[in-house]
Scaffold this motif. Sequence first.
Motif, PDB file in Angstrom:
ATOM      1  N   ALA A 195       1.315  -1.414   0.628  1.00 50.31           N
ATOM      2  CA  ALA A 195      -0.120  -0.232   0.125  1.00 50.31           C
ATOM      3  C   ALA A 195       0.687   1.399  -0.089  1.00 50.31           C
ATOM      4  CB  ALA A 195      -0.794  -0.004   0.908  1.00 50.31           C
ATOM      5  N   ASP A 196       1.961   1.513   0.846  1.00 47.69           N
ATOM      6  CA  ASP A 196       2.790   1.997   0.796  1.00 47.69           C
ATOM      7  C   ASP A 196       3.750   2.605  -0.713  1.00 47.69           C
ATOM      8  OD1 ASP A 196       1.938   3.256   3.118  1.00 47.69           O
ATOM      9  OD2 ASP A 196       4.080   1.567   3.988  1.00 47.69           O
ATOM     10  N   LYS A 197       3.377   0.929  -1.059  1.00 43.40           N
ATOM     11  CA  LYS A 197       4.760   1.902  -2.659  1.00 43.40           C
ATOM     12  C   LYS A 197       3.487   2.656  -3.395  1.00 43.40           C
ATOM     13  CE  LYS A 197       7.152  -1.123  -4.656  1.00 43.40           C
ATOM     14  NZ  LYS A 197       7.915  -2.185  -5.007  1.00 43.40           N
ATOM     15  N   LEU A 198       2.137   2.164  -3.544  1.00 46.66           N
ATOM     16  CA  LEU A 198       0.965   2.188  -4.174  1.00 46.66           C
ATOM     17  C   LEU A 198       0.509   3.601  -3.989  1.00 46.66           C
ATOM     18  CD1 LEU A 198      -1.135  -1.210  -3.832  1.00 46.66           C
ATOM     19  CD2 LEU A 198      -0.256   0.099  -5.937  1.00 46.66           C
ATOM     20  N   ASN A 199       0.743   4.186  -2.404  1.00 44.30           N
ATOM     21  CA  ASN A 199       1.021   6.256  -2.442  1.00 44.30           C
ATOM     22  C   ASN A 199       1.890   6.723  -2.902  1.00 44.30           C
ATOM     23  OD1 ASN A 199      -2.040   5.746  -1.003  1.00 44.30           O
ATOM     24  ND2 ASN A 199      -0.625   4.932   0.868  1.00 44.30           N
ATOM     25  N   LEU A 200       2.940   5.869  -3.988  1.00 37.40           N
ATOM     26  CA  LEU A 200       3.890   6.800  -4.102  1.00 37.40           C
ATOM     27  C   LEU A 200       3.490   7.324  -5.519  1.00 37.40           C
ATOM     28  CD1 LEU A 200       7.031   5.387  -2.987  1.00 37.40           C
ATOM     29  CD2 LEU A 200       6.312   6.546  -1.682  1.00 37.40           C
ATOM     30  N   SER A 201       4.296   8.352  -6.211  1.00 38.86           N
ATOM     31  CA  SER A 201       4.107   8.836  -6.876  1.00 38.86           C
ATOM     32  C   SER A 201       4.908   8.627  -8.098  1.00 38.86           C
ATOM     33  CB  SER A 201       4.276  10.332  -7.090  1.00 38.86           C
ATOM     34  OG  SER A 201       5.272  10.686  -6.537  1.00 38.86           O
TER      35      SER A 201
END
Length: 271
Positions: free
Chosen positions: A155-161
Amino acid sequence: MDIKKIHALYFSPTGGTAGIARIVAQSIAQRLNLAPRFTDITGPESRRADYRFEPDELAVIAVPVYAGRVPNKLLPDLSTRLMGSGTPAVPICVFGNRSPDEALRELVLLLEQNGFRPVGAAAFACRHAFSDQVGTGRPDEADRQEMGVFANRVADKLNLSGELPELELDRGEIGPYYTPLKADGAPARFLKAKPLTDRDRCLHCGLCARVCPMGSIDPKTMETTGVCVKCQACVRRCPIRAKYFEDADFLSHVTMLEQNYLWRAENVVLI
């Protein structure tokens, strides 16, 4: 990335893969404030449908490990029916406390070829379909915690631009299938083994025919007339234990597993 939908698809004849897929997908969805959608592709009818995903969706794809690989009878369906369009994906393999071998790498590469961008991938241990002694209690609380940490990192990776980087793994040729062994170490040859039915116990309820992922059990006779992938769905799901295997090589392989794989296998996480 702005993920709008989370889909989890799983092939799970005995339920272990479904349970793990749900834990991971729900954990990711909670972190992203979304409601996951689940699709069971175990039955033959469900695998005749096409599944296509967009760039703003996340696909969690979970399969069991058979002979150290993605189930070979499932590969044609995954290769032709499952398509992404730069879609983020989370490949998951579930193995019976022995080893995921090449299955996770195979699933990652297959999804990449089909237009997906794996964000993270994992192989989690589960009770072996052949034996209640191998992988007993897996996944346990420690496994669930590891799944939660994995889901949060996804989820944290998906929240990155920006664009998702490729997972770091060997993209070379996939190795051979695992050769099952008998208790004496010789190869176990049970490819043609099929489940039998205890006629004195059978209720003719037809449940075994309904749960067979290959559609190979005749609902009138309860006999296996087509391909058997040894998934144990009919054995595990029969309410009165009327389905069983008596093939000598198969039973010897089960003995080998119970003699050598009672230790706690480690999960594998790529992120």
